[in-house]
Design an enzyme around this catalytic site. Structure first.
Site, mmCIF file in Angstrom:
data_model
loop_
_atom_site.group_PDB
_atom_site.id
_atom_site.type_symbol
_atom_site.label_atom_id
_atom_site.label_comp_id
_atom_site.label_asym_id
_atom_site.label_seq_id
_atom_site.Cartn_x
_atom_site.Cartn_y
_atom_site.Cartn_z
ATOM 1 C CB CYS A 1 -0.990 -0.037 1.163
ATOM 2 S SG CYS A 1 -2.421 1.038 0.884
ATOM 3 N N GLY B 1 -5.894 6.042 -1.354
ATOM 4 C CA GLY B 1 -6.403 7.186 -2.102
ATOM 5 C C GLY B 1 -5.417 7.711 -3.109
ATOM 6 C CG HIS C 1 -4.347 -3.612 2.837
ATOM 7 N ND1 HIS C 1 -3.367 -3.112 3.666
ATOM 8 C CD2 HIS C 1 -4.934 -2.537 2.257
ATOM 9 C CE1 HIS C 1 -3.369 -1.787 3.602
ATOM 10 N NE2 HIS C 1 -4.307 -1.422 2.749
ATOM 11 C CD GLU D 1 -2.187 -5.990 5.391
ATOM 12 O OE1 GLU D 1 -2.446 -4.793 5.603
ATOM 13 O OE2 GLU D 1 -1.892 -6.418 4.257
#
Length: 365
Positions: A253, A297, A341, A343
């Site tokens: 990310c 974003g 993600h 995770e």
């Protein structure tokens, strides 16, 4: 219940009832399409300085508990729901959602037409917002909303990082050591690594190369986090130094955006971002489609293939909704990233294999 109002920076106003703490709050209005995992959303540091709108209409039915937090506090600036549960019903619950919000001083609003609000944000883009249960004058609140800083240019990782290093031990036999730069890490990252026999040293965002090397890492990890990646010059230079030393590197990310910058690519702000646990992504290597969890974003502006200081780079993952770059893979240095993600808690777990890919990269290196 006390009345509350929500005012967007373009003047659009929604009326509702206070949910959580009584007060006033500001941030960037964003929406998440997740139908579950609201506790993980609230405690995700990547949502720092954002007012989160839940598109799922019924929120809070399983309460909150002591095990599902992704950090040691709630990070959202404010919370917007349509229909909060009147009572929590789950054997793991230790409290209700609203009591947790009140205890941590999180101002929210309920009874809002979140469908209309979400459609507005999709059409106009994420924007600044204010929520107040102490001032019913929308024009006065709008003036204060427009005084707030924008997310573009926001350097926030130093506000969410750990103040001191800490260690999450491997489960079972210790196999490898990873130094994780905490730009807003979630607890489930070192947990996923621990299941693979990896001991993780979580390091503050200001850590230097010498700090990372001091723990004798087999690899380095750059975590998720909030803010504009264009402001994160220190981690970007640190990523370059890691690659020059040919230490295996994995970024998720915000960490993916940092590595993208380190490789010479630009970043840009998405119109309303990707947030939720139902985003389709294609792994360009296997051609498999994964349903994935997102919270970003900003994105990396990278061509399908390129070559630069660190050799050849290819886009490894793309979002099937809008073709946004969702992962990068270096072919000549041991480094790769994903924008989403793997995770994810409470799921989905389609992308959990990426931690195996990271382990294999370390072992090959």
């Amino acid at each position: 219940m006390s009345e509350a109002i929500l005012v967007l920076e373009d003047g659009r106003t929604f009326h509702g009832e206070a949910f959580g703490a009584i007060g006033e709050t500001f941030g960037e209005a964003v929406f998440t399409t997740a139908m579950t995992g609201y506790q993980e959303t609230l405690t995700d540091p990547s949502y720092h300085r954002q007012v989160v709108v839940q598109t799922a209409p019924h929120i809070g039915n399983t309460g909150v508990n002591e095990d599902d937090d992704e950090s040691d506090r709630i990070w959202v600036s404010g919370y917007v729901v349509r229909d909060p549960a009147r009572m929590a019903s789950n054997w793991r619950a230790t409290d209700s959602l609203e009591l947790r919000l009140k205890r941590e001083g999180i101002v929210g609003i309920a009874g809002v037409d979140t469908r209309a609000l979400t459609r507005h944000l999709r059409e106009r883009g994420a924007m600044r917002v204010g929520v107040s249960s102490v001032d019913s004058d929308p024009f006065a609140l709008l003036a204060r909303v427009r005084e707030q800083p924008e997310m573009v240019g926001a350097d926030l990782s130093a506000e969410v990082t750990t103040p001191q290093p800490y260690v999450v031990q491997a489960q079972g036999e210790h196999r490898l050591t990873v130094a994780a730069l905490d730009l807003g890490i979630k607890r489930n990252v070192p947990r996923r690594l621990a299941k693979r026999g990896i001991t993780t040293h979580v390091m503050p965002a200001h850590s230097t190369m010498d700090d990372l090397l001091a723990v004798k890492p087999d690899a380095v990890f750059f975590s998720p986090g909030p803010g504009d990646p264009a402001t994160a010059d220190h981690p970007m230079h640190l990523a370059q130094e890691v690659m020059r030393r040919r230490i295996p590197l994995f970024g998720i990310c915000f960490g993916s955006q940092i590595l993208g910058r380190a490789l010479g690519f630009g970043t840009y702000k998405l119109g309303y971002g990707h947030r939720g646990i139902n985003q389709p992504v294609m792994d360009q290597i296997t051609r498999k489609v994964e349903v994935t969890s997102h919270n970003h974003g900003f994105a990396v502006d990278a061509p399908a293939t390129s070559e630069g200081e660190f050799g050849r780079v290819e886009v490894s993952h793309v979002c099937l909704n809008d073709n946004v770059v969702e992962g990068l893979r270096c072919l000549d240095v041991p480094a790769f990233t994903v924008q989403y993600h793997p995770e994810a808690a409470a799921g989905p777990h389609d992308a959990d294999y990426l931690f195996d890919r990271f382990t294999e990269l370390i072992e090959r290196a």
